[in-house]
Design a protein around this motif. Structure first.
Motif, short mmCIF file in Angstrom:
data_model
loop_
_atom_site.label_atom_id
_atom_site.label_comp_id
_atom_site.label_asym_id
_atom_site.label_seq_id
_atom_site.Cartn_x
_atom_site.Cartn_y
_atom_site.Cartn_z
N TYR A 276 -7.99 7.33 7.77
CA TYR A 276 -6.82 7.26 6.90
C TYR A 276 -7.14 6.42 5.66
O TYR A 276 -7.92 5.47 5.71
CB TYR A 276 -5.63 6.65 7.65
N ALA A 277 -6.50 6.78 4.54
CA ALA A 277 -6.70 6.06 3.28
C ALA A 277 -5.35 5.65 2.71
O ALA A 277 -4.30 6.21 3.05
CB ALA A 277 -7.46 6.94 2.28
N CYS A 278 -5.38 4.65 1.87
CA CYS A 278 -4.17 4.15 1.22
C CYS A 278 -3.65 5.19 0.23
O CYS A 278 -4.43 5.78 -0.54
CB CYS A 278 -4.47 2.83 0.51
N SER A 279 -2.34 5.43 0.25
CA SER A 279 -1.76 6.44 -0.63
C SER A 279 -1.62 5.94 -2.07
O SER A 279 -1.30 6.71 -2.96
CB SER A 279 -0.38 6.86 -0.11
N LYS A 280 -1.87 4.65 -2.29
CA LYS A 280 -1.71 4.08 -3.62
C LYS A 280 -3.06 3.97 -4.35
O LYS A 280 -3.23 4.48 -5.45
CB LYS A 280 -1.05 2.71 -3.54
N CYS A 281 -4.04 3.33 -3.68
CA CYS A 281 -5.35 3.16 -4.32
C CYS A 281 -6.40 4.15 -3.81
O CYS A 281 -7.53 4.16 -4.30
CB CYS A 281 -5.85 1.73 -4.14
N ARG A 282 -6.04 4.95 -2.80
CA ARG A 282 -6.92 5.98 -2.25
C ARG A 282 -8.19 5.41 -1.60
O ARG A 282 -9.18 6.09 -1.48
CB ARG A 282 -7.34 6.98 -3.33
N GLN A 283 -8.12 4.14 -1.16
CA GLN A 283 -9.26 3.52 -0.49
C GLN A 283 -9.02 3.47 1.02
O GLN A 283 -7.91 3.16 1.46
CB GLN A 283 -9.50 2.10 -1.04
N PRO A 284 -10.04 3.76 1.84
CA PRO A 284 -9.85 3.70 3.29
C PRO A 284 -9.84 2.27 3.80
O PRO A 284 -10.24 1.33 3.11
CB PRO A 284 -11.08 4.47 3.81
N PRO A 289 1.48 -0.63 2.48
CA PRO A 289 2.07 -1.98 2.49
C PRO A 289 1.04 -3.09 2.42
O PRO A 289 1.35 -4.21 1.97
CB PRO A 289 2.83 -2.01 3.81
N HIS A 290 -0.19 -2.85 2.86
CA HIS A 290 -1.22 -3.89 2.86
C HIS A 290 -2.21 -3.69 1.72
O HIS A 290 -3.32 -4.23 1.76
CB HIS A 290 -1.97 -3.89 4.19
N CYS A 291 -1.85 -2.93 0.74
CA CYS A 291 -2.76 -2.67 -0.37
C CYS A 291 -2.94 -3.93 -1.21
O CYS A 291 -1.95 -4.66 -1.49
CB CYS A 291 -2.23 -1.53 -1.23
N VAL A 292 -4.14 -4.20 -1.64
CA VAL A 292 -4.41 -5.40 -2.44
C VAL A 292 -3.83 -5.29 -3.84
O VAL A 292 -3.63 -6.30 -4.52
CB VAL A 292 -5.94 -5.65 -2.52
N SER A 293 -3.55 -4.06 -4.29
CA SER A 293 -2.99 -3.92 -5.64
C SER A 293 -1.57 -4.40 -5.69
O SER A 293 -1.03 -4.65 -6.77
CB SER A 293 -3.04 -2.44 -6.07
N ASN A 294 -0.90 -4.56 -4.55
CA ASN A 294 0.46 -5.13 -4.54
C ASN A 294 0.47 -6.61 -4.82
O ASN A 294 1.46 -7.16 -5.28
CB ASN A 294 1.14 -4.85 -3.18
N ASN A 295 -0.63 -7.30 -4.52
CA ASN A 295 -0.74 -8.73 -4.74
C ASN A 295 -1.95 -8.99 -5.63
O ASN A 295 -3.06 -9.30 -5.16
CB ASN A 295 -0.90 -9.50 -3.41
N PRO A 296 -1.80 -8.84 -6.91
CA PRO A 296 -2.96 -9.00 -7.80
C PRO A 296 -3.52 -10.40 -7.80
O PRO A 296 -4.67 -10.61 -8.17
CB PRO A 296 -2.39 -8.61 -9.18
N THR A 297 -2.74 -11.40 -7.39
CA THR A 297 -3.24 -12.78 -7.39
C THR A 297 -4.13 -12.99 -6.19
O THR A 297 -4.88 -13.93 -6.12
CB THR A 297 -2.08 -13.75 -7.35
#
Length: 297
Positions: A276-284, A289-297
């Motif tokens: 499975y891959a993230c639907s936002k950044c397309r990274q497996p 919800p746990h995507c790093v792009s949500n928390n840029p800091t």
């Protein structure tokens, strides 16, 4: 058959060990003990099994090694270690199990008649001294025998060097110190080297049961179809009994074990899990919800 004795099928013993002791990773030790031709090899595998799993070793000893091991078998087991013959008959009858007994008997008669005729014809057409399987096995062992060296001791005994161990062959007793000649009743590579060096014919040291005339005699009986009719009277007509239908779906085959399924699938790889891959950044490796792009800091 007063000479027949009871044995344990190694295949079913293997399934029992895997289900009760979860000993799948130890089956190479059990197989080594069951297939051993010498007492030293059997004791070596059993000692290793006792150190790793004492409960499994105690279970095998309680089951009586004379029933499942080749070296302790009091009779002539040859190279038969499973009950595949009975399993083949049971598989053949699967199509006719749901029909009345009259059709079942007719089905068995026709099937065995065809089998006997085919095997009798094949045995009669053999151009070799022994059966095809025995001839192939002797050819393979003769290939390895050509790489060995032999030293004659007397008229019957030979010292053969090569293979996994150096062995003493006694052609009069039809035995070899490797144990294969004694158990399988056909010469091992060491015995074949001794036979070739002495100028004997191979048929003098192979058990007579492997000859093609014995194979032909096994299927010499003729199975006649059921063509006899016994009239009981002009007003009486014989009809098959009406079978009682059991509740539920009729079951003709049993559930296969993991070992049967793996052998049925052969070398087919097991189904891999979906990545499975993230639907936002397309990274497996993570979800949205746990995507790093949500928390840029």
């Amino acid at each position: 058959m007063p000479w027949a004795t009871r044995r344990i099928c190694y295949y079913h013993l293997q399934q029992k060990i895997i289900s009760n002791f979860r000993g799948k990773q130890l089956m190479y030790l059990v197989k080594g003990a069951a297939y051993a031709h010498m007492y030293d090899d059997y004791n070596h595998y059993m000692a290793s099994l006792t150190n790793v799993n004492p409960a499994l070793a105690a279970y095998l000893n309680e089951a009586d090694p004379a029933l499942w091991s080749r070296v302790y078998c009091p009779g002539d087991r040859y190279n038969i270690k499973t009950s595949n013959i009975a399993e083949s008959i049971d598989s053949m009858l699967k199509k006719a199990k749901g029909y009345p007994i009259t059709y079942l008997i007719e089905f068995i008669t026709k099937k065995l008649g065809r089998w006997y005729w085919k095997r009798r014809k094949d045995a009669f057409s053999l151009a070799t001294t022994f059966g095809r399987g025995v001839e192939f096995l002797l050819a393979v062992r003769e290939h390895y025998a050509d790489m060995m060296k032999v030293k004659r001791i007397d008229g019957w005994r030979f010292y053969v060097r090569g293979g996994q161990r150096d062995c003493l062959v006694d052609l009069e007793a039809k035995s070899c110190s490797c144990g294969v000649f004694d158990v399988e009743k056909m010469p091992c590579s060491h015995a074949i080297k001794a036979v070739k060096s002495s100028g004997w014919h191979m048929s003098t040291v192979v058990e007579a049961y492997y000859r093609k005339d014995y194979v032909y005699a096994s299927y010499a009986a003729t199975i006649m179809p059921n063509v006899e009719h016994h009239p009981i009277g002009p007003d009486i007509r014989c009809i098959p009994p009406i079978p009682k239908q059991k509740p539920g779906r009729q079951k003709k085959s049993r559930w296969l074990t993991w070992l049967e399924l793996s052998r049925k699938n052969g070398s087919k790889p097991r189904k891999s899990h979906k990545q499975y891959a993230c639907s936002k950044c397309r990274q497996p490796g993570h979800t949205r919800p746990h995507c790093v792009s949500n928390n840029p800091t």
